[in-house]
Design a protein around this motif. Structure first.
Motif, short mmCIF file in Angstrom:
data_model
loop_
_atom_site.label_atom_id
_atom_site.label_comp_id
_atom_site.label_asym_id
_atom_site.label_seq_id
_atom_site.Cartn_x
_atom_site.Cartn_y
_atom_site.Cartn_z
N ASN A 156 3.22 9.90 -9.95
CA ASN A 156 2.42 9.92 -11.44
C ASN A 156 1.51 11.09 -11.19
N LEU A 157 0.98 11.63 -10.38
CA LEU A 157 -0.05 12.74 -10.07
C LEU A 157 0.94 13.83 -10.18
N LEU A 158 1.87 14.10 -9.66
CA LEU A 158 2.87 15.29 -9.87
C LEU A 158 3.51 15.44 -11.34
N ALA A 159 3.61 14.28 -11.89
CA ALA A 159 4.04 14.28 -13.28
C ALA A 159 3.13 14.67 -14.21
N ILE A 165 0.93 -1.03 0.00
CA ILE A 165 0.04 0.16 0.04
C ILE A 165 0.84 1.26 0.13
N GLU A 166 1.93 1.34 0.70
CA GLU A 166 2.84 2.39 0.92
C GLU A 166 3.50 2.63 -0.54
N ILE A 167 3.99 1.73 -1.21
CA ILE A 167 4.64 1.59 -2.51
C ILE A 167 3.76 2.13 -3.43
N ILE A 168 2.53 1.69 -3.60
CA ILE A 168 1.55 1.96 -4.47
C ILE A 168 1.07 3.42 -4.48
N ALA A 169 1.19 3.72 -3.20
CA ALA A 169 0.73 5.14 -2.81
C ALA A 169 1.66 6.08 -3.22
N LYS A 191 -1.60 11.61 -21.56
CA LYS A 191 -2.37 10.48 -21.60
C LYS A 191 -1.82 9.25 -21.18
N GLU A 192 -0.62 9.07 -21.46
CA GLU A 192 0.37 7.95 -20.81
C GLU A 192 0.33 7.82 -19.44
N LEU A 193 0.60 9.22 -18.96
CA LEU A 193 0.45 9.26 -17.36
C LEU A 193 -0.80 8.92 -16.85
#
Length: 76
Positions: free
Chosen positions: A23-26, A13-17, A37-39
């Motif tokens: 990813n959201l920052l990117a 859970i910690e890793i996927i978070a 689109k890829e992100l």
């Protein structure tokens, strides 16, 4: 005594978070529509994997710890 199964779920859970957060920052920083689109596709994958972790899917938990965990570790 520790329950390894619960500990692995917590670690996954910690890793996927962290993967979702990075990813959201990117996505926020991206300007190219193809990159966005890829992100977004990756975000859907990570979200689906997070749901599988919460459901107790042991294959996904193992994958997240081994693959994403190694990736994050190498970035530090």
């Amino acid at each position: 005594m520790f329950n390894n199964k619960l500990m692995n779920v917590d670690v996954a859970i910690e890793i996927i978070a962290e993967m979702i957060g990075d990813n959201l920052l990117a996505i926020e920083k991206a300007k190219d529509e193809n990159i966005i689109k890829e992100l977004n596709r990756k975000n859907e994958l990570y979200t689906r994997q997070r749901d599988e972790i919460y459901s107790g899917n042991e294959e996904t938990i193992k994958f997240v710890i081994e693959v994403y965990g190694s990736k994050l570790k190498s970035q530090r």
